[in-house]
Design a protein around this motif. Sequence first.
Motif, PDB file in Angstrom:
ATOM      1  N   HIS A  20      -8.394  10.876   2.534  1.00 57.26           N
ATOM      2  CA  HIS A  20      -8.212  10.252   1.225  1.00 57.26           C
ATOM      3  C   HIS A  20      -8.268   8.732   1.313  1.00 57.26           C
ATOM      4  O   HIS A  20      -7.929   8.035   0.354  1.00 57.26           O
ATOM      5  N   VAL A  21      -8.675   8.217   2.458  1.00 56.76           N
ATOM      6  CA  VAL A  21      -8.745   6.764   2.652  1.00 56.76           C
ATOM      7  C   VAL A  21     -10.124   6.321   3.144  1.00 56.76           C
ATOM      8  O   VAL A  21     -10.677   5.325   2.655  1.00 56.76           O
ATOM      9  N   THR A  22     -10.705   7.065   4.105  1.00 57.89           N
ATOM     10  CA  THR A  22     -11.961   6.591   4.710  1.00 57.89           C
ATOM     11  C   THR A  22     -13.099   6.433   3.681  1.00 57.89           C
ATOM     12  O   THR A  22     -13.900   5.504   3.824  1.00 57.89           O
ATOM     13  N   PRO A  23     -13.192   7.254   2.621  1.00 56.83           N
ATOM     14  CA  PRO A  23     -14.247   6.989   1.630  1.00 56.83           C
ATOM     15  C   PRO A  23     -14.034   5.647   0.918  1.00 56.83           C
ATOM     16  O   PRO A  23     -15.005   4.957   0.589  1.00 56.83           O
ATOM     17  N   ASN A  24     -12.769   5.273   0.704  1.00 51.02           N
ATOM     18  CA  ASN A  24     -12.508   3.947   0.118  1.00 51.02           C
ATOM     19  C   ASN A  24     -12.983   2.848   1.074  1.00 51.02           C
ATOM     20  O   ASN A  24     -13.581   1.853   0.647  1.00 51.02           O
ATOM     21  N   GLY A  46       2.414   5.231   4.401  1.00 52.33           N
ATOM     22  CA  GLY A  46       1.504   6.336   4.740  1.00 52.33           C
ATOM     23  C   GLY A  46       0.357   5.870   5.620  1.00 52.33           C
ATOM     24  O   GLY A  46       0.218   4.670   5.923  1.00 52.33           O
ATOM     25  N   ILE A  47      -0.513   6.800   6.006  1.00 51.35           N
ATOM     26  CA  ILE A  47      -1.655   6.491   6.869  1.00 51.35           C
ATOM     27  C   ILE A  47      -2.568   5.467   6.200  1.00 51.35           C
ATOM     28  O   ILE A  47      -3.203   4.639   6.867  1.00 51.35           O
ATOM     29  N   GLU A  48      -2.592   5.468   4.846  1.00 46.75           N
ATOM     30  CA  GLU A  48      -3.454   4.509   4.136  1.00 46.75           C
ATOM     31  C   GLU A  48      -3.047   3.077   4.460  1.00 46.75           C
ATOM     32  O   GLU A  48      -3.900   2.200   4.605  1.00 46.75           O
ATOM     33  N   LYS A  49      -1.750   2.845   4.604  1.00 47.23           N
ATOM     34  CA  LYS A  49      -1.303   1.479   4.911  1.00 47.23           C
ATOM     35  C   LYS A  49      -1.813   1.070   6.298  1.00 47.23           C
ATOM     36  O   LYS A  49      -2.348  -0.027   6.483  1.00 47.23           O
ATOM     37  N   LYS A  50      -1.693   2.006   7.248  1.00 49.29           N
ATOM     38  CA  LYS A  50      -2.128   1.693   8.627  1.00 49.29           C
ATOM     39  C   LYS A  50      -3.637   1.456   8.678  1.00 49.29           C
ATOM     40  O   LYS A  50      -4.117   0.604   9.412  1.00 49.29           O
ATOM     41  N   LEU A  51      -4.393   2.208   7.905  1.00 43.91           N
ATOM     42  CA  LEU A  51      -5.857   2.071   7.969  1.00 43.91           C
ATOM     43  C   LEU A  51      -6.346   0.851   7.195  1.00 43.91           C
ATOM     44  O   LEU A  51      -7.304   0.191   7.604  1.00 43.91           O
ATOM     45  N   ILE A  52      -5.685   0.524   6.104  1.00 43.26           N
ATOM     46  CA  ILE A  52      -6.174  -0.565   5.251  1.00 43.26           C
ATOM     47  C   ILE A  52      -5.804  -1.946   5.804  1.00 43.26           C
ATOM     48  O   ILE A  52      -6.504  -2.923   5.554  1.00 43.26           O
ATOM     49  N   THR A  53      -4.728  -2.012   6.607  1.00 41.67           N
ATOM     50  CA  THR A  53      -4.328  -3.331   7.137  1.00 41.67           C
ATOM     51  C   THR A  53      -5.441  -3.989   7.952  1.00 41.67           C
ATOM     52  O   THR A  53      -5.467  -5.201   8.096  1.00 41.67           O
ATOM     53  N   ASP A  54      -6.386  -3.186   8.471  1.00 42.61           N
ATOM     54  CA  ASP A  54      -7.473  -3.764   9.281  1.00 42.61           C
ATOM     55  C   ASP A  54      -8.477  -4.547   8.432  1.00 42.61           C
ATOM     56  O   ASP A  54      -9.371  -5.184   8.975  1.00 42.61           O
ATOM     57  N   PHE A  55      -8.367  -4.462   7.098  1.00 42.36           N
ATOM     58  CA  PHE A  55      -9.455  -4.994   6.273  1.00 42.36           C
ATOM     59  C   PHE A  55      -9.095  -6.204   5.420  1.00 42.36           C
ATOM     60  O   PHE A  55      -9.857  -6.578   4.524  1.00 42.36           O
ATOM     61  N   ASP A  56      -7.942  -6.792   5.654  1.00 45.79           N
ATOM     62  CA  ASP A  56      -7.574  -8.020   4.968  1.00 45.79           C
ATOM     63  C   ASP A  56      -7.644  -7.869   3.445  1.00 45.79           C
ATOM     64  O   ASP A  56      -8.304  -8.650   2.748  1.00 45.79           O
ATOM     65  N   ILE A  57      -6.965  -6.842   2.955  1.00 46.73           N
ATOM     66  CA  ILE A  57      -6.932  -6.559   1.517  1.00 46.73           C
ATOM     67  C   ILE A  57      -5.469  -6.524   1.097  1.00 46.73           C
ATOM     68  O   ILE A  57      -4.657  -5.895   1.788  1.00 46.73           O
ATOM     69  N   PRO A  58      -5.100  -7.165  -0.014  1.00 44.25           N
ATOM     70  CA  PRO A  58      -3.696  -7.073  -0.452  1.00 44.25           C
ATOM     71  C   PRO A  58      -3.300  -5.610  -0.666  1.00 44.25           C
ATOM     72  O   PRO A  58      -4.038  -4.862  -1.311  1.00 44.25           O
ATOM     73  N   TYR A  59      -2.175  -5.222  -0.067  1.00 51.55           N
ATOM     74  CA  TYR A  59      -1.726  -3.826  -0.127  1.00 51.55           C
ATOM     75  C   TYR A  59      -0.385  -3.760  -0.839  1.00 51.55           C
ATOM     76  O   TYR A  59       0.546  -4.491  -0.509  1.00 51.55           O
ATOM     77  N   TYR A  60      -0.282  -2.880  -1.826  1.00 54.48           N
ATOM     78  CA  TYR A  60       0.959  -2.724  -2.582  1.00 54.48           C
ATOM     79  C   TYR A  60       1.488  -1.306  -2.369  1.00 54.48           C
ATOM     80  O   TYR A  60       0.792  -0.324  -2.646  1.00 54.48           O
ATOM     81  N   GLY A  61       2.709  -1.206  -1.845  1.00 53.39           N
ATOM     82  CA  GLY A  61       3.299   0.114  -1.571  1.00 53.39           C
ATOM     83  C   GLY A  61       4.133   0.605  -2.742  1.00 53.39           C
ATOM     84  O   GLY A  61       4.873  -0.169  -3.359  1.00 53.39           O
TER      85      GLY A  61
END
Length: 362
Positions: A20-24, A46-61
């Motif tokens: 539910h993250v890799t297609p994004n 969740g796993i989305e936080k761990k995967l998205i941190t590599d891409f320098d995108i603001p993340y809101y939990g």
Amino acid sequence: MGNLNSTKKIVLTGGGTAGHVTPNIALLPSLRDAGYEISYIGSYDGIEKKLITDFDIPYYGIATGKFRRYLDIKNITDPFRVIKGLGEARKYLKKINPDVVFSKGGFVSVPVVRAAASLHIPCIIHESDMTPGLANKLCIPVAEKVCCNFPETMTMLPKEKAVLTGSPIREELTKGDKIAALDMCGFTANKPVILVIGGSLGAASINKAVREALPKLLTDFQVIHICGKDKIDNMLLHMEGYVQFEYVKAELKDMFALAELVISRAGANSICELLALKKPNLLIPLSANSSRGDQILNAKSFESQGFSMVLDDDNLSPGLLAEKVMELYFTRQTYLDAMGKSNLLASIKSIMKLIEDAAAKE
Ligand SMILES: CC(=O)N[C@H]1[C@@H](OP(=O)(O)OP(=O)(O)OC[C@H]2O[C@@H](n3ccc(=O)[nH]c3=O)[C@H](O)[C@@H]2O)O[C@H](CO)[C@@H](O)[C@@H]1O
């Protein structure tokens, strides 16, 4: 909503498992090229936080709860978490003020999509499985469009919303380096390699069958085994020709480049990657006893199109697994021929068009 005189903004959501993250992640380069300011709303940890941190995108939990089909004490507390998540999602969406939301599904996406709809922000949803998951079912009524991966899904959705796009695949997966994978695994170049992936979480039944089949498999092959978090077998750490990983990020492309065959669960994104990369594959879908049976349908569809060989999880044994692997190896050209026509970038383009159309709405 629409941002007058300003940069286009998009919020991505989806999580719970990597599928539910890799297609994004696959959409990021095209979104950046199209000038979008990208933010992500996912669960706190969740796993989305761990995967998205590599891409320098603001993340809101946000808080998230599961919608279960079985009895569990959390069925009492989770609805309150969803309500909390809804409030948090509304707060972040108001702050970000996006033109469009793109949701890849998973439970965390429900409060995000429902909050976006209540703020009149258009939402595009992506369903990679053949039958819509519960989270997406809850979001479809308020979605602008629903991107489908399988033609069969189109008939299950409102006609005016369903669009057949396929699943976006990370382009970097095509740029693997065999030599880097050989080095990483300590393998020799003159014995074929099997890559085993039990989905993003690992699959206990596949792990067991593969490990028990190793004496047979290692005679003819070397094996890279992605077995899932906390599922490494320490007793097998020094076995020649066999390496284990819990989960791999950037290295996956190199492993794909090296692999002659892949043994895999039949998660929708995994199988689309195998098709796009044209890897002869043996699918072992998650059994209907432990899921809604979506992987079985995914696998059947791929089998009937000639892309995959399928083995039932319920019939899985080390002997049968080794037999099927040999059969796949000797018939691999048939599968390569059938897979030859897939087009990796088509789905990214068609999804980008839907996003652009939705973002242009006032
Ligand atoms: C148990 C469960 O709920 N499975 C579901 C989940 O699977 P799951 O999360 O395993 O999803 P998929 O197989 O669709 O995708 C896994 C993704 O993780 C990536 N990957 C995997 C391992 C690794 O080490 N590194 C890595 O990057 C794969 O390349 C792929 O992009 O979502 C899928 C898509 O809705 C469903 O079809 C599955 O039924």
